[in-house]
Design a protein around this motif. Sequence first.
Motif, mmCIF file in Angstrom:
data_model
loop_
_atom_site.group_PDB
_atom_site.id
_atom_site.type_symbol
_atom_site.label_atom_id
_atom_site.label_comp_id
_atom_site.label_asym_id
_atom_site.label_seq_id
_atom_site.Cartn_x
_atom_site.Cartn_y
_atom_site.Cartn_z
ATOM 1 N N ASN A 18 -9.747 7.095 3.437
ATOM 2 C CA ASN A 18 -9.113 5.512 3.952
ATOM 3 C C ASN A 18 -10.654 5.121 5.025
ATOM 4 O O ASN A 18 -10.749 3.955 5.853
ATOM 5 C CB ASN A 18 -8.283 6.023 4.988
ATOM 6 N N ALA A 19 -11.420 6.174 5.614
ATOM 7 C CA ALA A 19 -12.578 6.189 6.779
ATOM 8 C C ALA A 19 -12.937 5.535 6.179
ATOM 9 O O ALA A 19 -13.989 4.527 6.690
ATOM 10 C CB ALA A 19 -13.159 7.428 7.051
ATOM 11 N N PHE A 20 -13.692 5.691 4.743
ATOM 12 C CA PHE A 20 -14.735 5.035 4.433
ATOM 13 C C PHE A 20 -14.282 3.289 4.284
ATOM 14 O O PHE A 20 -15.069 2.936 4.119
ATOM 15 C CB PHE A 20 -14.950 5.698 2.566
ATOM 16 N N PHE A 21 -13.126 2.650 4.357
ATOM 17 C CA PHE A 21 -12.810 1.842 4.025
ATOM 18 C C PHE A 21 -12.565 1.030 5.418
ATOM 19 O O PHE A 21 -12.654 0.055 5.258
ATOM 20 C CB PHE A 21 -11.654 1.401 3.114
ATOM 21 N N ALA A 43 -7.003 5.384 14.072
ATOM 22 C CA ALA A 43 -6.600 5.020 12.577
ATOM 23 C C ALA A 43 -5.567 5.582 12.236
ATOM 24 O O ALA A 43 -4.426 6.420 12.413
ATOM 25 C CB ALA A 43 -7.316 6.023 12.368
ATOM 26 N N GLY A 44 -4.020 4.488 12.267
ATOM 27 C CA GLY A 44 -3.145 4.262 11.761
ATOM 28 C C GLY A 44 -3.454 5.439 10.210
ATOM 29 O O GLY A 44 -2.023 5.665 10.114
ATOM 30 N N TYR A 45 -4.347 4.947 9.814
ATOM 31 C CA TYR A 45 -4.536 5.700 7.677
ATOM 32 C C TYR A 45 -4.503 7.236 8.638
ATOM 33 O O TYR A 45 -3.895 8.186 7.536
ATOM 34 C CB TYR A 45 -5.066 5.222 7.183
ATOM 35 N N LEU A 46 -4.556 7.627 9.550
ATOM 36 C CA LEU A 46 -4.447 10.455 10.074
ATOM 37 C C LEU A 46 -3.016 10.298 10.013
ATOM 38 O O LEU A 46 -3.127 10.334 11.804
ATOM 39 C CB LEU A 46 -5.579 9.992 10.329
#
Length: 65
Positions: A18-21, A43-46
């Motif tokens: 996710n961080a990559f994108f 970072a809502g993905y974390l």
Amino acid sequence: MTQRNETGADEIAQFANNAFFDQAFPKQSHNYEELSNYLELNAGYLPEMSIFDDAFREYLDQDTI
């Protein structure tokens, strides 16, 4: 970014993917505070900061080898 794994199911691999994108993620930074602050605000993905803490600890362990 060293923990990226497109098919990885573990939390660190998912975070790295996710961080990559994330176009704004400070990928070149080695500073814990800068990265942590960015993730807390953006970072809502974390789902948990402990995932980042574990990933950063692994990064430091690899970097000293």
